[in-house]
Design a protein around this motif. Sequence first.
Motif, mmCIF file in Angstrom:
data_model
loop_
_atom_site.group_PDB
_atom_site.id
_atom_site.type_symbol
_atom_site.label_atom_id
_atom_site.label_comp_id
_atom_site.label_asym_id
_atom_site.label_seq_id
_atom_site.Cartn_x
_atom_site.Cartn_y
_atom_site.Cartn_z
ATOM 1 N N SER A 1 -21.637 12.315 18.075
ATOM 2 C CA SER A 1 -22.528 11.563 18.372
ATOM 3 C C SER A 1 -22.645 10.619 19.613
ATOM 4 C CB SER A 1 -23.589 11.513 17.205
ATOM 5 O OG SER A 1 -24.866 11.033 17.723
ATOM 6 N N ALA A 2 -21.851 9.580 19.459
ATOM 7 C CA ALA A 2 -22.004 8.711 20.390
ATOM 8 C C ALA A 2 -21.342 9.096 21.659
ATOM 9 C CB ALA A 2 -20.819 7.502 19.683
ATOM 10 N N VAL A 3 -20.109 9.921 21.675
ATOM 11 C CA VAL A 3 -19.767 10.256 22.693
ATOM 12 C C VAL A 3 -20.751 11.165 23.811
ATOM 13 C CG1 VAL A 3 -18.064 12.232 23.775
ATOM 14 C CG2 VAL A 3 -17.053 10.671 21.743
ATOM 15 N N ILE B 1 -24.873 11.866 28.281
ATOM 16 C CA ILE B 1 -26.307 11.896 28.623
ATOM 17 C C ILE B 1 -26.705 10.503 29.718
ATOM 18 C CG2 ILE B 1 -28.696 11.647 27.933
ATOM 19 C CD1 ILE B 1 -27.741 13.578 25.637
ATOM 20 N N GLU B 2 -26.151 9.558 29.392
ATOM 21 C CA GLU B 2 -26.285 8.174 30.101
ATOM 22 C C GLU B 2 -25.765 8.667 31.407
ATOM 23 O OE1 GLU B 2 -27.699 4.937 29.248
ATOM 24 O OE2 GLU B 2 -28.642 6.634 28.108
ATOM 25 N N ILE B 3 -24.474 9.052 31.701
ATOM 26 C CA ILE B 3 -23.914 9.365 32.585
ATOM 27 C C ILE B 3 -24.795 10.551 33.626
ATOM 28 C CG2 ILE B 3 -21.767 10.210 33.755
ATOM 29 C CD1 ILE B 3 -20.350 9.146 31.584
ATOM 30 N N ALA B 4 -25.263 11.491 32.880
ATOM 31 C CA ALA B 4 -25.925 12.538 33.548
ATOM 32 C C ALA B 4 -27.146 11.842 34.184
ATOM 33 C CB ALA B 4 -26.374 13.645 32.567
ATOM 34 N N LEU B 5 -27.853 10.840 33.393
ATOM 35 C CA LEU B 5 -29.005 10.274 34.019
ATOM 36 C C LEU B 5 -28.759 9.132 34.990
ATOM 37 C CD1 LEU B 5 -30.793 9.847 30.853
ATOM 38 C CD2 LEU B 5 -31.409 11.512 32.509
ATOM 39 N N GLY B 6 -27.327 8.991 35.368
ATOM 40 C CA GLY B 6 -27.123 7.838 36.504
ATOM 41 C C GLY B 6 -27.294 6.485 35.947
ATOM 42 N N ARG B 7 -27.283 6.129 34.794
ATOM 43 C CA ARG B 7 -27.370 4.993 34.173
ATOM 44 C C ARG B 7 -26.129 4.326 34.220
ATOM 45 N NH1 ARG B 7 -31.604 6.649 29.384
ATOM 46 N NH2 ARG B 7 -33.273 7.126 30.622
ATOM 47 N N GLY B 8 -25.535 3.892 35.095
ATOM 48 C CA GLY B 8 -24.451 3.144 35.162
ATOM 49 C C GLY B 8 -24.595 1.858 35.354
ATOM 50 N N THR B 9 -23.809 1.082 34.302
ATOM 51 C CA THR B 9 -23.725 -0.319 34.156
ATOM 52 C C THR B 9 -22.349 -0.985 34.043
ATOM 53 O OG1 THR B 9 -23.920 -0.286 31.622
ATOM 54 C CG2 THR B 9 -26.077 -0.351 32.995
ATOM 55 N N PRO B 10 -22.242 -2.298 34.691
ATOM 56 C CA PRO B 10 -20.882 -2.614 34.381
ATOM 57 C C PRO B 10 -20.273 -2.441 32.799
ATOM 58 C CG PRO B 10 -22.033 -4.119 35.683
ATOM 59 C CD PRO B 10 -23.059 -2.962 35.068
ATOM 60 N N VAL B 11 -19.073 -2.290 32.662
ATOM 61 C CA VAL B 11 -18.399 -1.965 31.436
ATOM 62 C C VAL B 11 -18.692 -3.014 30.134
ATOM 63 C CG1 VAL B 11 -16.256 -1.413 30.186
ATOM 64 C CG2 VAL B 11 -16.557 -0.538 32.693
ATOM 65 N N PHE B 12 -18.807 -4.007 30.673
ATOM 66 C CA PHE B 12 -18.938 -5.303 29.772
ATOM 67 C C PHE B 12 -20.160 -6.059 30.350
ATOM 68 C CE2 PHE B 12 -14.234 -4.260 29.447
ATOM 69 C CZ PHE B 12 -14.416 -3.958 28.187
ATOM 70 N N GLY B 13 -21.047 -5.283 30.753
ATOM 71 C CA GLY B 13 -22.377 -6.000 30.946
ATOM 72 C C GLY B 13 -22.425 -6.747 32.461
ATOM 73 N N SER C 1 -31.862 18.811 28.227
ATOM 74 C CA SER C 1 -33.259 18.383 28.285
ATOM 75 C C SER C 1 -33.273 16.827 28.577
ATOM 76 C CB SER C 1 -34.081 19.044 27.615
ATOM 77 O OG SER C 1 -34.123 20.122 27.388
ATOM 78 N N HIS C 2 -32.630 16.264 27.509
ATOM 79 C CA HIS C 2 -32.416 14.739 27.629
ATOM 80 C C HIS C 2 -31.939 14.296 28.628
ATOM 81 C CE1 HIS C 2 -34.455 13.698 23.821
ATOM 82 N NE2 HIS C 2 -34.047 14.665 23.342
ATOM 83 N N ALA C 3 -30.893 14.882 29.091
ATOM 84 C CA ALA C 3 -29.874 14.480 30.478
ATOM 85 C C ALA C 3 -30.916 14.859 31.639
ATOM 86 C CB ALA C 3 -28.464 15.323 30.672
ATOM 87 N N GLY C 4 -31.606 15.591 31.473
ATOM 88 C CA GLY C 4 -32.443 15.659 32.953
ATOM 89 C C GLY C 4 -31.948 16.942 33.859
ATOM 90 N N ARG C 5 -30.862 17.209 33.424
ATOM 91 C CA ARG C 5 -30.021 18.354 34.267
ATOM 92 C C ARG C 5 -29.168 19.027 33.320
ATOM 93 N NH1 ARG C 5 -25.337 15.859 37.674
ATOM 94 N NH2 ARG C 5 -25.138 13.650 36.901
ATOM 95 N N PRO C 6 -28.452 20.358 33.739
ATOM 96 C CA PRO C 6 -27.899 21.043 32.766
ATOM 97 C C PRO C 6 -26.166 20.286 32.611
ATOM 98 C CG PRO C 6 -28.500 22.487 34.509
ATOM 99 C CD PRO C 6 -28.890 21.244 35.002
ATOM 100 N N VAL C 7 -25.773 20.366 31.420
ATOM 101 C CA VAL C 7 -24.755 19.867 31.010
ATOM 102 C C VAL C 7 -23.513 20.953 30.689
ATOM 103 C CG1 VAL C 7 -23.454 18.148 29.442
ATOM 104 C CG2 VAL C 7 -25.693 17.463 30.509
ATOM 105 N N ALA C 8 -22.780 20.998 31.097
ATOM 106 C CA ALA C 8 -21.703 21.970 30.738
ATOM 107 C C ALA C 8 -20.352 21.718 30.483
ATOM 108 C CB ALA C 8 -21.781 23.136 31.788
ATOM 109 N N LEU C 9 -19.676 22.069 29.360
ATOM 110 C CA LEU C 9 -18.374 22.135 29.010
ATOM 111 C C LEU C 9 -17.437 22.992 29.797
ATOM 112 C CD1 LEU C 9 -16.111 20.453 27.468
ATOM 113 C CD2 LEU C 9 -16.404 22.164 25.461
#
Length: 434
Positions: free
Chosen positions: A314-316, A321-333, A36-44
């Motif tokens: 939890s952090a993993v 979820i951030e990746i699922a949402l497409g929120r890609g940013t440079p690794v070190f900003g 739900s938070h990812a906006g799409r299904p997340v499956a292992l």
Amino acid sequence: MDELMSKTLRVAIAGLGTVGAETVRLLTKRRTIISSHAGRPVALVAVSANSKSKDRGLDLNGIDWADDPLALAMRDDVDVVCELIGGSDGVAKNVVEAAIASGKSVVTANKAMLAHYGTELASKAENCGVILAYEAAVAAGIPIIRAVRDGLVANELSRVYGIFNGTSNYILTAMHESGRDFNEVLAEAQELGYTEGDPTCDIDGIDAGYKLSLLSALAFGHTVDFKAVDIEGIRSISAIDIAYAEKFGYRIKLLGFAEKTNDGIRQRVHPCMVAKDTLIAKVEGVFNAIIVDGESVGATLHYGRGAGAGPTASAVISDIIEIALGRGTPVFGLPVDKLFVSQKARQELMRCRYYLRVGVIDRPGVLTHVRNIMSNQDVSMDLFIHNDYNQRERMLLVFIIHEAEEKLLRKAITEIVNLNDDQKVTVMIRIVDL
């Protein structure tokens, strides 16, 4: 974007130790809310570990098993590879590089690997157009990476500091509360599972140094430079030092600092005496606390559990979820070509007050001789004598050194140690005003 959000994000996990296993549990237990938070299904869809037969208390029905973790990076039905193997290079690094080269995003908790190869891996991820996420690598359950990279981006940051290692903080807390010495408390920490089998990385400050190097790069926009971190651990701290700290109104904490100076970026990890009424002095046990000083926002405190299966997993998942949402940013900003190569500020030029404990031969004139050595290096101090020393013809001297340049104090210490050949009872702790 609409097409992306309709697709299931397919996740593979390499490494089923405590963190990997807990990540599997959370992905399974909270799959609905995560999706739900990812906006799409997340499956292992797949996992890999050393032993398939080991009982981890996991239900892996419907999840593919790979004996070789590199195979996860090659699968067409995997979008994100979570590297939870550990180790600065070897298999872990190979998995990350293979995943990136195959066009897959990566989530990792591997601070050692990133401290040594972070800039290189960031460049590879950038060139391949994938995300390399590492919230779990620094302070686990505290979302400090996202806070510095995103929440504080409008600020010019001047300093990041705090308690980065829960094991060392637990040991120093227990020493303070019980009056016991270092080795006894370390043994207890090992029995309770707060340390690895080899506690070197924790108690010698290396773990904190890894995390600090990543946060410094992110905060100030430079390439990762773990070799530039000056590191001291807590092995030399004794019950005597803890007691004197209390007497003088301080607590001893292992702190990491990354700060801008006139001659470069200073990165350091070492024991400190801090006033016992400060926030950082009141952070006890296995907890971490990181303070970020920003031009506009001032000081912000980030507090929580910095290690453990639950906080790290939890952090993993937050990164997934951030990746699922497409929120890609440079690794070190910043893009890698915008990161500057930092100049290491010289630790020996630092000025502060110090606590000094030194063993000397008990003979006429020794105190005068020590005072003269200090005076010749432009070092002034108050003197406290500690006589309870279990060696004949020896005594311990305890000093509070007024503000001095560290290079000069170290010269004085070397002269005193050379006179007495008793370096094992020489302890210098910086007194920092926070």
